[in-house]
Design a protein around this motif. Sequence first.
Motif, PDB file in Angstrom:
ATOM      1  N   UNK A  19       0.961  -1.279   0.093  1.00 12.47           N
ATOM      2  CA  UNK A  19      -0.043   0.257  -0.282  1.00 12.47           C
ATOM      3  C   UNK A  19       1.087   1.440  -0.175  1.00 12.47           C
ATOM      4  N   UNK A  20      -0.146   2.351  -0.415  1.00 11.13           N
ATOM      5  CA  UNK A  20       0.906   3.645  -0.367  1.00 11.13           C
ATOM      6  C   UNK A  20       1.475   4.134   1.108  1.00 11.13           C
ATOM      7  N   UNK A  21       2.483   4.264   1.379  1.00 11.98           N
ATOM      8  CA  UNK A  21       3.026   5.044   1.880  1.00 11.98           C
ATOM      9  C   UNK A  21       4.132   3.323   3.233  1.00 11.98           C
ATOM     10  N   UNK A  22       3.857   2.756   2.572  1.00  6.67           N
ATOM     11  CA  UNK A  22       3.898   1.133   3.321  1.00  6.67           C
ATOM     12  C   UNK A  22       5.784   1.114   3.798  1.00  6.67           C
ATOM     13  N   UNK A  73       9.825  -6.189   4.712  1.00  2.91           N
ATOM     14  CA  UNK A  73       9.399  -7.183   3.730  1.00  2.91           C
ATOM     15  C   UNK A  73       8.482  -7.670   2.810  1.00  2.91           C
ATOM     16  N   UNK A  74       8.527  -5.720   2.355  1.00  2.00           N
ATOM     17  CA  UNK A  74       7.882  -5.433   1.011  1.00  2.00           C
ATOM     18  C   UNK A  74       9.380  -5.146   0.089  1.00  2.00           C
ATOM     19  N   UNK A  93      -4.451 -10.658  -0.496  1.00  2.00           N
ATOM     20  CA  UNK A  93      -3.775  -9.507  -1.323  1.00  2.00           C
ATOM     21  C   UNK A  93      -2.905  -9.246  -0.219  1.00  2.00           C
ATOM     22  N   UNK A  94      -1.837  -8.258  -0.935  1.00  2.00           N
ATOM     23  CA  UNK A  94      -0.989  -7.410   0.322  1.00  2.00           C
ATOM     24  C   UNK A  94      -0.962  -5.907   0.019  1.00  2.00           C
ATOM     25  N   UNK A  95      -2.229  -6.116  -0.764  1.00  2.00           N
ATOM     26  CA  UNK A  95      -2.130  -4.576  -1.666  1.00  2.00           C
ATOM     27  C   UNK A  95      -2.991  -3.254  -0.724  1.00  2.00           C
ATOM     28  N   UNK A  96      -3.682  -3.928   0.237  1.00  2.00           N
ATOM     29  CA  UNK A  96      -5.403  -3.106   0.806  1.00  2.00           C
ATOM     30  C   UNK A  96      -4.926  -1.954   1.194  1.00  2.00           C
ATOM     31  N   UNK A  97      -5.740  -1.092   1.695  1.00  3.31           N
ATOM     32  CA  UNK A  97      -5.576  -0.019   1.675  1.00  3.31           C
ATOM     33  C   UNK A  97      -5.232   0.153   3.860  1.00  3.31           C
ATOM     34  N   UNK A  98      -4.452   0.494   4.655  1.00  2.00           N
ATOM     35  CA  UNK A  98      -3.863   0.406   5.865  1.00  2.00           C
ATOM     36  C   UNK A  98      -5.199  -0.328   6.870  1.00  2.00           C
ATOM     37  N   UNK A  99      -6.381   0.482   6.207  1.00  2.00           N
ATOM     38  CA  UNK A  99      -7.484   0.368   7.354  1.00  2.00           C
ATOM     39  C   UNK A  99      -8.226  -0.465   7.220  1.00  2.00           C
TER      40      UNK A  99
END
Length: 305
Positions: free
Chosen positions: A164-167, A171-172, A231-237
């Motif tokens: 997600x943006x800002x991660x 591990x990314x 998935x691994x790209x969900x918004x943090x919320x």
Amino acid sequence: MTTADTPPLLRIGLLGTGPWARNTQAPALAAHPGVELSGVWGRRAEAAHALAAVHGTRAYTGEEGIDALLEASDAVAFALPPDVQAPLAVRAAEAGCHLLMDKPVATTVAGARAVAEAAEKASVASVVFCTLRFAPETSAWIAEQAAVGGWFTARAQWLGSLYAAGSASEYADSPWRREKGGLWDVGPHALSVLIPVLGDVEHLTAAAGPADTTHLILRHTSGASSTLTLGLSAPPGAAGVEIELRGERGTASVPGWAGAETAFRGAVDALAEAVRTGVPHACDARFGLHLTELLAAAEEQAQAG
């Protein structure tokens, strides 16, 4: 010193020096009372020496270092990308070492099959580290729900925000995870819960969702169905893990668990038991092959649209 009542320490070498090795495998192996961490091998010499120094063991590097670590070990644990892990697992089995592998075993059916066949031919024990199968809280829950039976359907959502943006997660920085997405990274965890409770997968349908998200619909041998969102790209919320069963006795939701290091100690215990008894663990290399077969079929469907 050992006595007749105290088995010798199981010498386990570690292949890999990345974040999972540093944060999970190495600390768990070094602290395990039944294990001697026999050494650390890494593709980067400086990382191998640094991790070995932290845990008071020997560093191994280079091609010759792999053979030396295998010779010094009864078993090897892997913290490597799956398609690096698979051929090294074959090599370890052929050297007579038991296998403690990360999931997925490989991202190709041929790679995973080679591991399963090598382990069987060499008569070595194997365990694939699917976290919820070995965390005390969740492994007990899985066994309890499998014994209850009567399940009608299940829903699993395993959404991370790694990409997600800002991660800023370390591990990314994993090329294989970025390429293969949540289906291959967290799919094995979800399937390793659903299959022992609902039965094997008879039919699978897959479709792509946003970013790396994949949706699965499964029909199981028990007659129950399940749906998975991975998935691994969900918004943090939106990130989180939920697995819920619905059946004759109502609903049941998977409990929380203490963390990966505790679960990995459980996987070490499972490997040691398989070594001692000669009885294969349910989550072994053959099961790892089956997971790869399911994930490869899902990937093919999702990519075909």
